[in-house]
Design a protein around this motif. Structure first.
Motif, PDB file in Angstrom:
ATOM      1  N   TYR A 188       0.848  -1.195   0.000  1.00  0.00           N
ATOM      2  CA  TYR A 188       0.000   0.000   0.000  1.00  0.00           C
ATOM      3  C   TYR A 188       0.881   1.241   0.000  1.00  0.00           C
ATOM      4  O   TYR A 188       1.848   1.333   0.768  1.00  0.00           O
ATOM      5  N   VAL A 189       0.544   2.202  -0.864  1.00  0.00           N
ATOM      6  CA  VAL A 189       1.335   3.423  -1.008  1.00  0.00           C
ATOM      7  C   VAL A 189       0.404   4.632  -0.962  1.00  0.00           C
ATOM      8  O   VAL A 189      -0.637   4.651  -1.631  1.00  0.00           O
ATOM      9  N   LEU A 190       0.768   5.636  -0.178  1.00  0.00           N
ATOM     10  CA  LEU A 190       0.015   6.884  -0.104  1.00  0.00           C
ATOM     11  C   LEU A 190       0.907   8.018  -0.572  1.00  0.00           C
ATOM     12  O   LEU A 190       2.015   8.209  -0.050  1.00  0.00           O
ATOM     13  N   ALA A 191       0.452   8.772  -1.580  1.00  0.00           N
ATOM     14  CA  ALA A 191       1.249   9.837  -2.195  1.00  0.00           C
ATOM     15  C   ALA A 191       0.808  11.199  -1.681  1.00  0.00           C
ATOM     16  O   ALA A 191      -0.375  11.546  -1.756  1.00  0.00           O
ATOM     17  N   ASN A 192       1.753  11.982  -1.179  1.00  0.00           N
ATOM     18  CA  ASN A 192       1.469  13.328  -0.669  1.00  0.00           C
ATOM     19  C   ASN A 192       1.734  14.373  -1.749  1.00  0.00           C
ATOM     20  O   ASN A 192       2.611  15.226  -1.624  1.00  0.00           O
ATOM     21  N   ILE A 193       0.949  14.312  -2.804  1.00  0.00           N
ATOM     22  CA  ILE A 193       1.183  15.147  -3.985  1.00  0.00           C
ATOM     23  C   ILE A 193       0.747  16.585  -3.757  1.00  0.00           C
ATOM     24  O   ILE A 193      -0.032  16.888  -2.844  1.00  0.00           O
TER      25      ILE A 193
END
Length: 716
Positions: free
Chosen positions: A522-527
């Motif tokens: 699982y990956v969460l991107a802080n774009i």
């Protein structure tokens, strides 16, 4: 005191806000949305799908729902997952969050026995126990049964606004089927009964706010011309008990082009004041002090600043730099000043926080004697306690008990009565813990969630991808310690990137059970577009710079490939609302990066978004498609970027008929257009549920199981 902040409005786009503060929708939910417009593009063959409750459109919806159910939900794996997720959502081991109202601590609770929920209360001594005894105040399931409400018409809880200081009466907001439009009813908290002939606001946008026992401020749909172009209240009135709402006295009228008009009264003893809030657009509002004579005085501060008043203090969160006399305050700063002195002309603000390259202000709360601020330092929490020293500035210290990695949030228990704080700590692999903190004392652990999934052998790490313009973009990875790094791991990349909303690490039993426990990464991107680094991070992806958010998300995907965590055929993406727009752009602009996409309650037709439901309120974020802004908007309008000869990844679109914030026509039309191209698409629309997609735990479990089962089928 209620605050119509941009934080609430922004989160409302994706997650919802307390209905007593803000309600979102453009038309009463009982009516079909105004789909056809004089400037509708004749070439669009799917415009008819914007008829929310049109029988032909609903028949189309049911046909596609049945196909998605047959493809995804017919397997034993789906049924097991749905049952597990339902058990998690219904678990009595969850932490019951409480709000102090008078002498009691109130909680709204849903489980298998109470699918629509109980509003209940207990004492603090009882709450400390592993299994507190609760007193039911309102049983929504019993209320729905007593009123004979149909399944998709049942009440959904939208919150309570109770009258200080005795808390004998409350204004209860209830939504039909989960829509943003709601009703407000008056409730007697002592007898636990609805007040006969009490204050009642019919279903619409808006709300009621107490002034005193016999007076409220009302902002709602008063009839023709009373709503803004965004569909929110344009007029606020003062309404006396026993008189018709139509005869209420006008307090303020905004312009049709404004976004939202409201008023509220601070009932804190010694600080009784009334305010009128005029929101012109996102990140652009005015705050007025209303005198006893009814006259309004505008606070002379920047429209772009988030403003709030607590007791004697005025606080400003600056979204832009502000030059005042010989001082310049940086964007992202938090300023504080004595309110009465400010109104008398004093402009000597105390700067209690200034951001740097790595640290931004996330939130703040007041206790009786302290200002407590939550900071994000490279998306990790820090809590500072600030204490005013009379005329001598502020004493600052770090709050004890805050983990080095993860997310910590704090809120005041009783800001008028004590210095107690609720503190929650969480990360991806550690179940959420609730502590009671008396500032300056050792935190008291009250409750912890159980482990809802097996985290043994899992690890969390933070990495940084380099976007197209060289910007370093942080992201979190949750993976197995013994990951093979052979580019074959089924991986889910999640993002939002809008409205200054920050995505921070948190324990998700759903993600854990449905994805991590299955062996997925699982990956969460802080774009950019979010608020992880304050206003500058958000403003970097506004309007014509929207593409930078999408470049950031793509850069994270490519960084995952470079690290040999996964590869395109094993990488999935998921996002909802503004994140659904992000997903739409991944589908049409970066199809080569993904093996599957889940696109939830999305914006997709950016030519017509401003004409559908609450869309006009988001033009400060995206631009106005009816002006020259279309020159850049068209480059991130997925509905218009579809190409017949392109190959797109498998997609699941989900939305809700009762979503009266982001129009379900976006997902419907995108599905129909891609379906006609023979793309690999499927569609599921919950008939109720509002913008959150579900109005009870059963629906939430079903929707989540559909998404994760689809992703696992395509990416394993």
């Amino acid at each position: 005191m209620p605050k119509l902040s941009h934080v609430c409005l922004a989160v409302g786009l994706a997650l919802g806000c307390a209905p007593s503060l803000v309600a979102f929708a453009a038309t009463p939910a009982s009516k079909p949305a105004p789909a056809m417009s004089n400037d509708a593009t004749p070439a669009d063959p799917y415009l008819w799908l914007e008829g929310v409750e049109d029988p032909k459109a609903l028949e189309w919806v049911r046909e596609r729902n049945a196909k998605a159910e047959a493809e995804i939900a017919g397997t034993p794996e789906f049924q097991k997952l749905e049952a597990d997720l339902r058990a998690i959502l219904d678990s009595t081991d969850r932490i019951p969050g409480v709000t102090k109202i008078g002498d009691y601590y109130y909680n709204f609770w849903r489980d298998k026995t109470n699918p629509r929920g109980l509003w209940r209360r207990t004492t603090l001594d009882e709450y400390r126990k592993p299994a507190p005894k609760w007193e039911t105040v309102i049983d929504l399931d019993a209320l729905n049964a007593a009123e004979g409400r149909a399944e998709n018409e049942k009440w959904v809880w939208h919150g309570a606004e109770c009258l200080k200081p005795k808390y004998e009466r409350c204004l209860i907001a209830l939504s039909r089927g989960g829509a943003d439009a709601d009703v407000t009813r008056e409730f007697d908290l002592e007898t636990k009964t609805w007040v006969e002939d009490g204050f009642f606001r019919p279903e619409a946008k808006g709300g009621l706010q107490w002034v005193d026992r016999d007076t409220v401020y009302v902002y709602t749909d008063f009839g023709d011309g009373s709503l803004t172009s965004s569909g929110y209240p344009r007029v606020v009135k003062e309404w006396k008990r026993g008189t018709p709402m139509a005869s209420a006295k006008v307090v303020y009228e905004g312009k049709p082009t404004d976004m939202y008009i409201a008023a509220y009264h601070d009932l804190t003893p010694g600080y009784e004041r009334s305010f009128v809030s005029r929101t012109l657009a996102f990140y652009n509002d005015e705050l007025y002090l209303r005198g006893k004579d009814g006259k309004l005085v505008k606070l002379d501060v920047p429209n772009t600043a988030n403003k709030s008043v607590h007791n004697q203090w005025l606080t400003l969160e600056l979204r832009e730099a502000w030059k005042l006399k010989d001082r310049e305050y940086a964007a992202g700063s938090l300023l504080v000043i004595d309110f009465d002195k400010f109104m008398a002309g004093n402009r000597e603000f105390d700067v209690v926080f200034t951001p740097d390259e790595h640290t931004s202000l996330s939130a703040f709360t007041w206790t009786k004697q302290h200002l407590v601020i939550t900071l994000l330092s490279d998306v990790k929490s820090k809590i500072r306690v600030l204490t005013p020293l009379g005329e001598g500035g502020w004493k600052q210290s770090l709050l004890d008990g805050v983990p080095a990695v993860g997310t910590t949030s704090v809120s005041a228990v009783d800001p008028d009565g004590n210095d107690l704080l609720w503190m929650t700590t969480t990360d991806y692999l550690t179940p959420t813990t609730l502590l009671l903190v008396d500032v300056g004392q050792t935190p008291e652990k009250l409750k912890s969630m159980p482990a809802f999934f097996d985290a043994e052998g899992l690890v969390t790490e933070q990495q940084f991808a380099t976007s197209k313009d060289g910007t370093k973009v942080p992201y979190f990875i949750v993976r197995r310690k013994d990951l093979a790094f052979d580019s074959k791991a089924p991986t889910l990349l999640y993002g939002y990137g809008g409205f200054e909303v920050s995505l921070t690490p948190g324990y998700s039993a759903t993600v854990g059970r449905a994805w991590l426990q299955q062996g997925g990464v699982y990956v969460l991107a802080n774009i950019r577009g979010g608020g992880e680094y304050g206003p500058r991070w958000h403003q970097a992806a506004l309007k014509a710079n929207r593409h930078k958010a999408y470049e950031d998300f793509a850069a994270v995907a490519e960084d995952l490939f470079a690290r040999k965590i996964t590869s395109p055929k094993h990488l999935g993406a998921q996002g909802g609302s503004n994140g659904g727009l992000l997903m739409g752009n991944m589908i049409v602009q970066y199809p080569q990066l993904f093996g599957a996409v889940v696109c939830q309650v999305p914006l997709l037709d950016m030519k017509r978004y401003s004409k559908l439901l609450a869309g006009a309120s988001w033009m400060a974020e995206y631009g106005d498609p009816d002006t020259k802004d279309w020159e850049f908007i068209q480059h991130f309008s997925p509905y218009h970027l579809l190409k017949d000869d392109a190959k797109y990844p498998p997609v699941l679109f989900t939305t809700s008929t009762r979503d009266d914030r982001v129009h379900p026509g976006h997902a419907r039309k995108m599905m129909a257009k891609m379906e006609a191209m023979n793309a690999d698409v499927r569609y599921y629309e919950n008939i109720e549920g509002g913008h959150g997609g579900a109005s009870n735990n059963q629906q939430a479990a079903h929707m989540a199981a559909l998404a994760y089962t689809f992703l696992w089928q395509k990416l394993k």
